[in-house]
Design a protein around this motif. Structure first.
Motif, PDB file in Angstrom:
ATOM      1  N   GLY A 197       0.812  -1.209   0.000  1.00  0.00           N
ATOM      2  CA  GLY A 197       0.000   0.000   0.000  1.00  0.00           C
ATOM      3  C   GLY A 197       0.842   1.254   0.000  1.00  0.00           C
ATOM      4  O   GLY A 197       1.684   1.487  -0.865  1.00  0.00           O
ATOM      5  N   LEU A 198       0.650   2.071   1.014  1.00  0.00           N
ATOM      6  CA  LEU A 198       1.168   3.431   1.057  1.00  0.00           C
ATOM      7  C   LEU A 198       2.686   3.505   0.904  1.00  0.00           C
ATOM      8  O   LEU A 198       3.203   4.354   0.172  1.00  0.00           O
ATOM      9  CB  LEU A 198       0.729   4.081   2.367  1.00  0.00           C
ATOM     10  N   TYR A 199       3.418   2.636   1.591  1.00  0.00           N
ATOM     11  CA  TYR A 199       4.882   2.766   1.523  1.00  0.00           C
ATOM     12  C   TYR A 199       5.400   2.320   0.158  1.00  0.00           C
ATOM     13  O   TYR A 199       6.391   2.842  -0.346  1.00  0.00           O
ATOM     14  CB  TYR A 199       5.541   1.993   2.669  1.00  0.00           C
ATOM     15  N   PHE A 200       4.717   1.361  -0.483  1.00  0.00           N
ATOM     16  CA  PHE A 200       5.085   0.972  -1.840  1.00  0.00           C
ATOM     17  C   PHE A 200       4.788   2.111  -2.816  1.00  0.00           C
ATOM     18  O   PHE A 200       5.586   2.398  -3.714  1.00  0.00           O
ATOM     19  CB  PHE A 200       4.321  -0.288  -2.248  1.00  0.00           C
ATOM     20  N   TRP A 201       3.632   2.762  -2.617  1.00  0.00           N
ATOM     21  CA  TRP A 201       3.297   3.906  -3.464  1.00  0.00           C
ATOM     22  C   TRP A 201       4.366   4.986  -3.373  1.00  0.00           C
ATOM     23  O   TRP A 201       4.795   5.551  -4.379  1.00  0.00           O
ATOM     24  CB  TRP A 201       1.956   4.513  -3.062  1.00  0.00           C
ATOM     25  N   SER A 202       4.787   5.299  -2.136  1.00  0.00           N
ATOM     26  CA  SER A 202       5.787   6.355  -1.944  1.00  0.00           C
ATOM     27  C   SER A 202       7.083   6.019  -2.663  1.00  0.00           C
ATOM     28  O   SER A 202       7.719   6.887  -3.271  1.00  0.00           O
ATOM     29  CB  SER A 202       6.060   6.566  -0.450  1.00  0.00           C
ATOM     30  N   TYR A 260     -11.026  10.766  14.352  1.00  0.00           N
ATOM     31  CA  TYR A 260     -10.615   9.465  14.872  1.00  0.00           C
ATOM     32  C   TYR A 260     -11.442   8.350  14.233  1.00  0.00           C
ATOM     33  O   TYR A 260     -10.931   7.256  13.956  1.00  0.00           O
ATOM     34  CB  TYR A 260     -10.762   9.421  16.387  1.00  0.00           C
ATOM     35  N   THR A 261     -12.726   8.631  13.991  1.00  0.00           N
ATOM     36  CA  THR A 261     -13.583   7.625  13.372  1.00  0.00           C
ATOM     37  C   THR A 261     -13.179   7.368  11.931  1.00  0.00           C
ATOM     38  O   THR A 261     -13.104   6.211  11.487  1.00  0.00           O
ATOM     39  CB  THR A 261     -15.057   8.071  13.425  1.00  0.00           C
ATOM     40  N   PHE A 262     -12.883   8.427  11.184  1.00  0.00           N
ATOM     41  CA  PHE A 262     -12.524   8.278   9.768  1.00  0.00           C
ATOM     42  C   PHE A 262     -11.048   7.904   9.612  1.00  0.00           C
ATOM     43  O   PHE A 262     -10.266   8.618   8.970  1.00  0.00           O
ATOM     44  CB  PHE A 262     -12.831   9.562   8.994  1.00  0.00           C
ATOM     45  N   THR A 263     -10.660   6.801  10.189  1.00  0.00           N
ATOM     46  CA  THR A 263      -9.312   6.257  10.008  1.00  0.00           C
ATOM     47  C   THR A 263      -9.435   4.792   9.631  1.00  0.00           C
ATOM     48  O   THR A 263     -10.439   4.142   9.924  1.00  0.00           O
ATOM     49  CB  THR A 263      -8.463   6.375  11.287  1.00  0.00           C
ATOM     50  N   GLY A 264      -8.409   4.263   8.989  1.00  0.00           N
ATOM     51  CA  GLY A 264      -8.370   2.841   8.682  1.00  0.00           C
ATOM     52  C   GLY A 264      -8.874   2.470   7.312  1.00  0.00           C
ATOM     53  O   GLY A 264      -8.838   1.287   6.946  1.00  0.00           O
ATOM     54  N   PHE A 265      -9.307   3.461   6.506  1.00  0.00           N
ATOM     55  CA  PHE A 265      -9.832   3.091   5.190  1.00  0.00           C
ATOM     56  C   PHE A 265      -8.729   2.692   4.209  1.00  0.00           C
ATOM     57  O   PHE A 265      -9.020   2.259   3.092  1.00  0.00           O
ATOM     58  CB  PHE A 265     -10.702   4.203   4.597  1.00  0.00           C
ATOM     59  N   ASP A 266      -7.465   2.827   4.621  1.00  0.00           N
ATOM     60  CA  ASP A 266      -6.383   2.304   3.793  1.00  0.00           C
ATOM     61  C   ASP A 266      -6.357   0.783   3.794  1.00  0.00           C
ATOM     62  O   ASP A 266      -5.610   0.169   3.016  1.00  0.00           O
ATOM     63  CB  ASP A 266      -5.032   2.843   4.278  1.00  0.00           C
ATOM     64  N   ALA A 267      -7.187   0.162   4.641  1.00  0.00           N
ATOM     65  CA  ALA A 267      -7.221  -1.299   4.706  1.00  0.00           C
ATOM     66  C   ALA A 267      -7.554  -1.915   3.355  1.00  0.00           C
ATOM     67  O   ALA A 267      -7.043  -2.985   3.004  1.00  0.00           O
ATOM     68  CB  ALA A 267      -8.246  -1.751   5.750  1.00  0.00           C
ATOM     69  N   SER A 268      -8.403  -1.258   2.580  1.00  0.00           N
ATOM     70  CA  SER A 268      -8.746  -1.786   1.252  1.00  0.00           C
ATOM     71  C   SER A 268      -7.514  -1.911   0.366  1.00  0.00           C
ATOM     72  O   SER A 268      -7.419  -2.826  -0.462  1.00  0.00           O
ATOM     73  CB  SER A 268      -9.784  -0.878   0.576  1.00  0.00           C
ATOM     74  N   ASN A 289      -3.626  -4.799   9.525  1.00  0.00           N
ATOM     75  CA  ASN A 289      -2.331  -4.535  10.138  1.00  0.00           C
ATOM     76  C   ASN A 289      -1.325  -5.628   9.780  1.00  0.00           C
ATOM     77  O   ASN A 289      -0.171  -5.356   9.411  1.00  0.00           O
ATOM     78  CB  ASN A 289      -2.521  -4.460  11.663  1.00  0.00           C
ATOM     79  N   SER A 290      -1.760  -6.876   9.852  1.00  0.00           N
ATOM     80  CA  SER A 290      -0.852  -7.994   9.569  1.00  0.00           C
ATOM     81  C   SER A 290      -0.417  -7.999   8.106  1.00  0.00           C
ATOM     82  O   SER A 290       0.726  -8.354   7.799  1.00  0.00           O
ATOM     83  CB  SER A 290      -1.533  -9.325   9.919  1.00  0.00           C
ATOM     84  N   ARG A 291      -1.307  -7.581   7.198  1.00  0.00           N
ATOM     85  CA  ARG A 291      -0.940  -7.552   5.779  1.00  0.00           C
ATOM     86  C   ARG A 291       0.096  -6.478   5.503  1.00  0.00           C
ATOM     87  O   ARG A 291       1.005  -6.669   4.693  1.00  0.00           O
ATOM     88  CB  ARG A 291      -2.176  -7.305   4.921  1.00  0.00           C
ATOM     89  N   MET A 292      -0.058  -5.346   6.172  1.00  0.00           N
ATOM     90  CA  MET A 292       0.927  -4.291   5.979  1.00  0.00           C
ATOM     91  C   MET A 292       2.297  -4.736   6.509  1.00  0.00           C
ATOM     92  O   MET A 292       3.332  -4.533   5.857  1.00  0.00           O
ATOM     93  CB  MET A 292       0.456  -3.015   6.706  1.00  0.00           C
ATOM     94  N   MET A 293       2.328  -5.356   7.697  1.00  0.00           N
ATOM     95  CA  MET A 293       3.595  -5.805   8.265  1.00  0.00           C
ATOM     96  C   MET A 293       4.213  -6.925   7.428  1.00  0.00           C
ATOM     97  O   MET A 293       5.441  -7.003   7.272  1.00  0.00           O
ATOM     98  CB  MET A 293       3.392  -6.249   9.713  1.00  0.00           C
ATOM     99  N   PHE A 294       3.367  -7.790   6.875  1.00  0.00           N
ATOM    100  CA  PHE A 294       3.857  -8.838   5.975  1.00  0.00           C
ATOM    101  C   PHE A 294       4.578  -8.214   4.780  1.00  0.00           C
ATOM    102  O   PHE A 294       5.680  -8.629   4.409  1.00  0.00           O
ATOM    103  CB  PHE A 294       2.676  -9.690   5.509  1.00  0.00           C
TER     104      PHE A 294
END
Length: 528
Positions: free
Chosen positions: A86-91, A233-241, A327-332
């Protein structure tokens, strides 16, 4: 190989995760992590204290608008690079070969810290909510901090086991969670409105401003903006997709649409929920003192309140489960590129379930560590609040995640403005405008949420304490930033080269035909 696998190989990775998620399931993960029943319930009284109904209703609308723009900017990039990183690959791709390592390092660590804090906040909040419901039904039971820690650990372990052995069940529960949130919100609002002995007026709900006169804050505008934390705080985590794209079919379209739709639908459902609660609540003072259970009990009594609380607890359970999954997919993915200590351990796949089991339990461990500060006072009653250190670590979820959200957007607008190759989901001529607004909004909230939430007139007065009056979010953000940047300067810059496929220039990337007929910009916009 199908088109998704071909495209993933063109990005430099082989298919390792099991690709079985549908577009709906991909959207469901982000929608579940946003979880309006988790975020709003956790900070509803904070919003009432800092802005009141005006802050909750119009603050929710304002934050949803800018969060939606951020999600659009992210979705455009996700469509071009649908990988678990995701994000770090994009960067890394957008920074170019020379700057890829440092930008991907910074983005990855901000994203990882924010994700761990988000998962910890959800599950710790669920443990606290369960104990408070038990206490409300048994006056002899006084929950204390160590009770909270043990229940928190049990919830984390359950979520870890589900993500280890029951991947299909996790997928099914994510799908169920969408309807649980939607129908649960409807049931709660209709029930409390029907049972309320009296209802507030529309003028009260949409125009009443409230503040704590003892907080010493300089202006009503300052208080209103501080209160935006409830919505942000509620509008967080949508990077999960994005992190689930390597497990999603037709990922270049399904991933970005999942990102955007999760924000849009959460806005509509959340606004309905907030307005319904405000119409049904007894009064501001008693609601601030008793929280959401006070609204439930006022409308339907203790037994009815318990039933409505089950809906909230279910939503929080689903949110924590999905957050750990993402979270686990990002760390993987981060470990796949060697960015974590002992990366070879965390970059392993269970041959039977095709899931990153080691990364799942690393997430459980890190989340539990974030809960350990409660042991500084293990017999402290929950009614007096959780330790400020834990609250601060959880608060950096917003700043950590949103910084990681806009770094690739910023790179897309600057270094790669002339060489970015869009995927089937793109914003066309609106991309620069939407992107720059997103960057400016994140810069604004990064400053906003490190500001103090109370300012006593006299630092030497008896009412001032460093624990209650200092916002630790800023120091914690600086601490973690210095920590991973020091590691970069001393050691990591010698061996971390960014994603291992960065040798190719972005301009050399060839986008394959992912769907039989790629949707036009008008089609994508219409779908949103």
């Amino acid at each position: 190989m199908d088109n998704d696998e071909i495209f993933l190989e063109k990005l430099g990775y082989k298919q390792e995760l099991k690709r079985e998620l549908t577009s709906f399931s991909n959207f469901a993960v982000s929608f579940t992590i946003i979880s309006i029943l988790t975020g709003i319930n956790s900070l509803f009284t904070f919003g009432l204290t800092n802005g009141g109904p005006v802050g909750l209703v119009w603050g929710w609308t304002l934050v949803a608008l800018f969060s939606g723009l951020v999600s659009l900017s992210m979705a455009e990039i996700c469509s071009a690079y649908p990988t678990s990183g995701g994000l770090y690959f994009w960067s890394a791709q957008l920074a170019g070969k020379q700057h890829a390592p440092v930008y991907s390092w910074i983005t990855g660590w901000f994203n990882l810290i924010g994700q761990v804090a988000t998962t910890a906040g959800i599950d710790f909040g669920l443990a606290t909510f369960i104990l408070n419901v038990i206490a409300s039904n048994n006056s002899d039971f006084v929950p204390v901090a160590w009770h909270n820690l043990l229940l928190y650990l049990a919830i984390l372990v359950i979520h870890g086991l589900l993500n280890t052995f029951a991947n299909k069940i996790v997928k099914f529960l994510c799908d169920v969670s969408v309807w649980w949130h939607i129908f649960g919100t409807l049931i709660i609002v209709i029930t409390v409105l029907a049972g309320a002995p009296s209802r507030e007026s529309a003028g009260f709900v949409f125009t009443t401003f409230n503040k704590d006169p003892t907080a010493g804050l300089p202006s009503d505008a300052y208080i209103f903006f501080i209160g935006l934390l409830t919505a942000q705080y509620t509008f967080t985590g949508f990077d999960a997709s994005a992190h689930m794209t390597e497990e999603t079919k037709n990922a270049a379209v399904a991933g970005p649409v999942g990102i955007v739709l999760s924000v849009v639908i959460s806005f509509v459902a959340g606004l309905f929920y907030i307005v319904g609660l405000l119409f049904a609540m007894p009064d501001i003072t008693s609601t601030i003192q008793g929280g959401l259970p006070a609204i439930f009990a006022n409308s339907v009594g203790q037994v009815g309140s318990n039933l409505l609380s089950v809906i909230v607890m279910g939503a929080m359970f689903f949110a924590g489960m999905s957050s750990l999954t993402a979270n686990s997919r990002m760390m993987f993915a981060f470990a796949r590129d060697g960015a974590l200590p002992f990366s070879n351990v965390w970059h392993t796949i269970n041959p039977d379930t095709k899931t990153p089991v080691a990364s799942v339990w690393l997430g459980v461990l890190l989340c539990f560590v974030l809960g350990l500060p409660v042991l500084s006072d293990p017999v402290r009653a929950l009614s007096s609040g959780v330790p400020v250190a834990f609250t601060a670590i959880t608060s950096i979820a917003v700043i950590g995640l949103y910084i990681s959200y806009v770094i690739p957007v910023f790179l897309r607008l600057t270094i790669s403005r002339d060489r970015f190759v869009p995927g089937p989901f793109h914003l066309g001529k609106f991309s620069p405008v939407v992107g720059w607004i997103s960057v400016l909004w994140v810069a604004f909230i990064t400053v906003l949420f490190v500001l103090p939430t109370s300012l006593p007139n006299d630092l030497n007065s008896a009412t001032f304490t460093w624990e209650n009056n200092l916002n630790y979010t800023g120091p914690m953000v600086v601490f973690f930033t210095l920590l991973f940047m020091a590691w970069w300067a001393v050691d990591a810059r010698r061996w971390f080269k960014g994603p291992k496929v960065i040798e190719r220039s972005v301009s050399d990337m060839e986008f394959p035909k992912v769907v039989e007929q790629q949707p036009s910009q008008a089609t994508v916009t219409s779908a949103i």
